[in-house]
Design an enzyme around this catalytic site. Sequence first.
Site, PDB file in Angstrom:
ATOM      1  N   SER A   1      -3.171 -11.573   4.490  1.00  0.00           N
ATOM      2  CA  SER A   1      -4.204 -10.603   4.143  1.00  0.00           C
ATOM      3  C   SER A   1      -5.468 -10.816   4.979  1.00  0.00           C
ATOM      4  O   SER A   1      -5.409 -10.740   6.205  1.00  0.00           O
ATOM      5  CB  SER A   1      -4.479 -10.670   2.643  1.00  0.00           C
ATOM      6  OG  SER A   1      -5.171  -9.538   2.192  1.00  0.00           O
TER       7      SER A   1
ATOM      8  N   ASP B   1       3.401  -2.630  -0.484  1.00  0.00           N
ATOM      9  CA  ASP B   1       2.089  -3.281  -0.519  1.00  0.00           C
ATOM     10  C   ASP B   1       1.062  -2.261  -0.994  1.00  0.00           C
ATOM     11  O   ASP B   1       0.768  -1.289  -0.293  1.00  0.00           O
ATOM     12  CB  ASP B   1       1.731  -3.813   0.867  1.00  0.00           C
ATOM     13  CG  ASP B   1       0.518  -4.723   0.872  1.00  0.00           C
ATOM     14  OD1 ASP B   1      -0.415  -4.464   0.091  1.00  0.00           O
ATOM     15  OD2 ASP B   1       0.503  -5.678   1.659  1.00  0.00           O
TER      16      ASP B   1
ATOM     17  N   HIS C   1       2.117  -7.078  -1.947  1.00  0.00           N
ATOM     18  CA  HIS C   1       1.118  -7.719  -1.095  1.00  0.00           C
ATOM     19  C   HIS C   1       1.268  -9.248  -1.099  1.00  0.00           C
ATOM     20  O   HIS C   1       1.235  -9.880  -0.049  1.00  0.00           O
ATOM     21  CB  HIS C   1      -0.281  -7.325  -1.580  1.00  0.00           C
ATOM     22  CG  HIS C   1      -1.383  -7.790  -0.698  1.00  0.00           C
ATOM     23  ND1 HIS C   1      -1.538  -7.364   0.598  1.00  0.00           N
ATOM     24  CD2 HIS C   1      -2.411  -8.665  -0.931  1.00  0.00           C
ATOM     25  CE1 HIS C   1      -2.594  -7.937   1.135  1.00  0.00           C
ATOM     26  NE2 HIS C   1      -3.145  -8.733   0.229  1.00  0.00           N
TER      27      HIS C   1
END
Length: 274
Positions: A95, A225, A254
Amino acid sequence: MNTITTKDGTQIFYRDWGSGQPIVFHHGWPLSGDDWDNQMLFFLGQGYRVIAHDRRGHGRSMQTTKGNDMDTYASDVAELAAQLDLKNAIHVGHSTGGGEVVRYVAKHGNSRVAKAAIISAIPPVMLKSEANPGGTPMEVFDGYRTALAANRAEFYLAVARGPFYGFNRPGAAVAEGMIRNWWRQGMMGSALAHYECIKVFSETDLTDDLREINVPILIMHGDDDQVVPITDSAELSIKLVKNGTLKIYKGLPHGMFATHPEIINRDLLAFMRE
């Protein structure tokens, strides 16, 4: 605790286990290096040296009022790599940490880095604009800021219980311990650093950084995601890198490296051994 002190006086906490080729893990917002516990143990068992730091303002690192921007995050990693004398390293980021990997490798790390891997990562840029019409609208990120400022503890529970791990999907196997661990990590850090990092992960444009990376890079993303949609991230990033591989994971969320470590660790290991 293991810490380095950066040039601007910030103490950065890190864990450093084992010997062999180093792997450096870069965590997402608003977490800490603890988010990589599974991978740290797995890759240590495979004979690697494993390192995970807490980004400034996050986890056990100093809660600064300055430097909450991607350039400084990458510079902190460069100082960590220099002080630990890391060579031929593999950098893995999730991320926001994936954005940190891309900026670090592009600006500082090609001489010290062997490979890079980014998971559910923010590049090229998340924010919707005329140049990026498929991006996420500013109103979404303003909502994050409002919720964090109003009641950070409740907001973090909602993120962990919902889109981060896909626990809001019908039939999802909800892992309560994973939710509590996410919340624990988030609440360790600075509310100010986390607030300012929303701008970092939403507005930082990493397009040119992706183009500058010369080492092999693995781009891993789940097609479910809900935080960083694949169509505006991985599917664009793969077109910008020189030596990249894109792996898409059907139905994964995610936080897929935490919910499905047996899949992600296997593919990371294969990439590292190539």
